[in-house]
Design an enzyme around this catalytic site. Structure first.
Site, mmCIF file in Angstrom:
data_model
loop_
_atom_site.group_PDB
_atom_site.id
_atom_site.type_symbol
_atom_site.label_atom_id
_atom_site.label_comp_id
_atom_site.label_asym_id
_atom_site.label_seq_id
_atom_site.Cartn_x
_atom_site.Cartn_y
_atom_site.Cartn_z
ATOM 1 N N GLN A 51 0.828 -1.218 0.000
ATOM 2 C CA GLN A 51 0.000 0.000 0.000
ATOM 3 C C GLN A 51 0.860 1.265 0.000
ATOM 4 O O GLN A 51 0.461 2.301 -0.535
ATOM 5 C CB GLN A 51 -0.926 0.020 1.232
ATOM 6 C CG GLN A 51 -2.045 -0.995 1.214
ATOM 7 C CD GLN A 51 -1.637 -2.299 1.884
ATOM 8 O OE1 GLN A 51 -0.471 -2.662 1.923
ATOM 9 N NE2 GLN A 51 -2.613 -3.022 2.396
ATOM 10 N N ASP B 233 -6.538 1.243 12.548
ATOM 11 C CA ASP B 233 -7.739 0.472 12.202
ATOM 12 C C ASP B 233 -8.647 0.264 13.404
ATOM 13 O O ASP B 233 -9.841 0.041 13.255
ATOM 14 C CB ASP B 233 -7.352 -0.874 11.597
ATOM 15 C CG ASP B 233 -6.860 -0.677 10.178
ATOM 16 O OD1 ASP B 233 -5.692 -0.298 10.000
ATOM 17 O OD2 ASP B 233 -7.674 -0.844 9.249
HETATM 18 O O1 MRU Z 1 -5.279 -3.568 4.805
HETATM 19 P P1 MRU Z 1 -5.547 -2.113 4.598
HETATM 20 O O2 MRU Z 1 -4.863 -1.552 3.405
HETATM 21 O O3 MRU Z 1 -7.020 -1.800 4.645
HETATM 22 O O4 MRU Z 1 -4.891 -1.413 5.866
HETATM 23 C C1 MRU Z 1 -5.020 -0.028 6.012
HETATM 24 C C2 MRU Z 1 -4.296 0.530 7.170
HETATM 25 O O5 MRU Z 1 -3.696 -0.169 7.954
HETATM 26 C C3 MRU Z 1 -4.438 2.019 7.383
HETATM 27 O O6 MRU Z 1 -3.278 2.547 7.957
HETATM 28 C C4 MRU Z 1 -5.630 2.284 8.290
HETATM 29 O O7 MRU Z 1 -6.762 1.649 7.815
HETATM 30 C C5 MRU Z 1 -5.894 3.725 8.447
HETATM 31 S S1 MRU Z 1 -6.514 4.492 7.012
HETATM 32 C C6 MRU Z 1 -6.817 6.096 7.388
#
Ligand code: MRU
Length: 347
Positions: free
Chosen positions: A197, A238
């Site tokens: 990501q 999260d």
């Molecule tokens: O697996 P993902 O890409 O959904 O994980 C996203 C994250 O860990 C982000 O840092 C988190 O959701 C915060 S987004 C503002």
């Protein structure tokens, strides 16, 4: 800022449109979704991702599904069943269940309304979740930016930018806002194995915004921090437990441990929709485990590990609250003791 409405209703208002994040940065593909199965798959496959964006998606998803449901009273049972199904797609980000509960509350607050009366209320609630997120991200970005001075370096992990939210994002918001205000800040983006990501989304968003961004592999954070080029670590979240323990993308706790070693302030940035006072500590947070092929073979032209080799692929880890300098929310910056500061702001 270049605004992309990456989760929205279609022009007819009958389908859910998303920008498929799993295809970025190489292809901008928009998908139109109308079945619960396609919506579940979109969350599971990270076509829509990032805790707040998943919450926004869930709100509009329930509205789109509601359009196709029978009249009440059958409507209520089907609505709850669909919410339960979507909620089972990914366990860690609390924003998903938070948004679904808000949508169910509309039913509960309007027990006597016919389906035709309920639908606009559901659509309004989904829109409210989006509008509130835009406001929260802006406020978080202002608080985060207030810490920064020109020339600072900020290291971030995973993607907590506009694609993970609505506008600005959380951890990336202060950097984007600083850029808009002419304050030059340098960003380091961890690539974020195994789903990249940081490479695919964070460096893309920052680069497009004209921010001076350097992409690094996850195992390079230590050398970069040691060089003195990082003044702050900003990460998203999260789920923030009542004691401040924070679940975020796998690898975040390692960044926090390194930051402590080098004396670099480590901030978590997140909206109230990610604070979960009903979860006492980080050990109570369910960590999603994903397919080992994401490690073994996903990005390679041929498998990079022996066929059938055992893999452990947790999608998140929990950063202990003792490693966190502060939690930046739309209501202000919480500091230790988090049990008190979070309760004061959010109870
Ligand atoms: O697996 P993902 O890409 O959904 O994980 C996203 C994250 O860990 C982000 O840092 C988190 O959701 C915060 S987004 C503002």
């Amino acid at each position: 800022m270049n605004v992309i409405d990456h989760v929205r209703l279609s022009e007819s208002g009958e389908r859910l449109v998303i920008l498929d994040q799993s295809e970025l940065p190489n292809r901008k593909i928009y998908l139109e979704l109308e079945s619960a199965e396609a919506m579940y798959e979109a969350i599971k496959a990270l076509r829509v991702r990032g805790a707040p964006a998943i919450g926004i998606f869930a709100g509009f998803a329930m509205y789109v599904l509601a359009l196709r449901m029978p009249e009440r009273p059958e409507f209520d049972a089907e609505f709850r069943k669909a919410a339960e199904y979507l909620n089972s797609s990914r366990p860690t980000a609390v924003n998903l269940s938070w948004a679904l509960k808000r949508m169910i509350k509309v039913l509960e607050n309007n027990k006597k309304a016919a389906k035709a009366e309920l639908l606009p209320l559901l659509r309004n609630e989904a829109q409210a979740i989006l509008d509130e997120d835009i406001a929260m991200c802006r406020a978080i970005s202002e608080y985060g930016m207030s810490l920064l001075k020109p020339g600072d370096g900020v290291l971030t992990h995973c993607n907590a930018g506009p694609l993970a939210t609505s506008r600005y994002g959380t951890a990336i918001g202060p950097i984007l806002l600083a850029k808009e205000k002419g304050i030059e800040v340098h960003a380091f983006a961890d690539e974020t194995r195994p789903l990249l990501q940081g490479a695919r989304l964070t460096s893309f968003e920052l680069h497009e915004a004209g921010v001076d961004v350097t992409l690094i592999c996850d195992n390079m954070a230590s050398i970069v921090m040691k060089s003195g080029k990082v003044q702050y670590c900003f990460v998203g979240c999260d789920r923030v437990a009542a004691n401040g323990d924070t679940a975020n993308k796998i690898g975040t706790s390692g960044v926090a441990i390194l930051a402590k070693h080098y004396g670099i302030p480590f901030y978590v940035l997140g909206p109230s929709s990610t604070v979960d006072l009903n979860t006492p500590t980080g050990t109570d947070i369910v960590i999603e485990e994903r397919d080992g092929d994401e490690i073994r073979s996903k990005w390679y032209s041929e498998p990079m590990a022996p066929e059938g080799v055992k893999c452990y692929n947790p999608a998140f880890d929990v950063t202990d609250h003792t490693l966190i300098t502060g939690i930046i929310t739309e209501k202000g910056i919480c500091r230790e003791p988090y049990t008190e500061s979070l309760k004061n702001l959010f109870r």
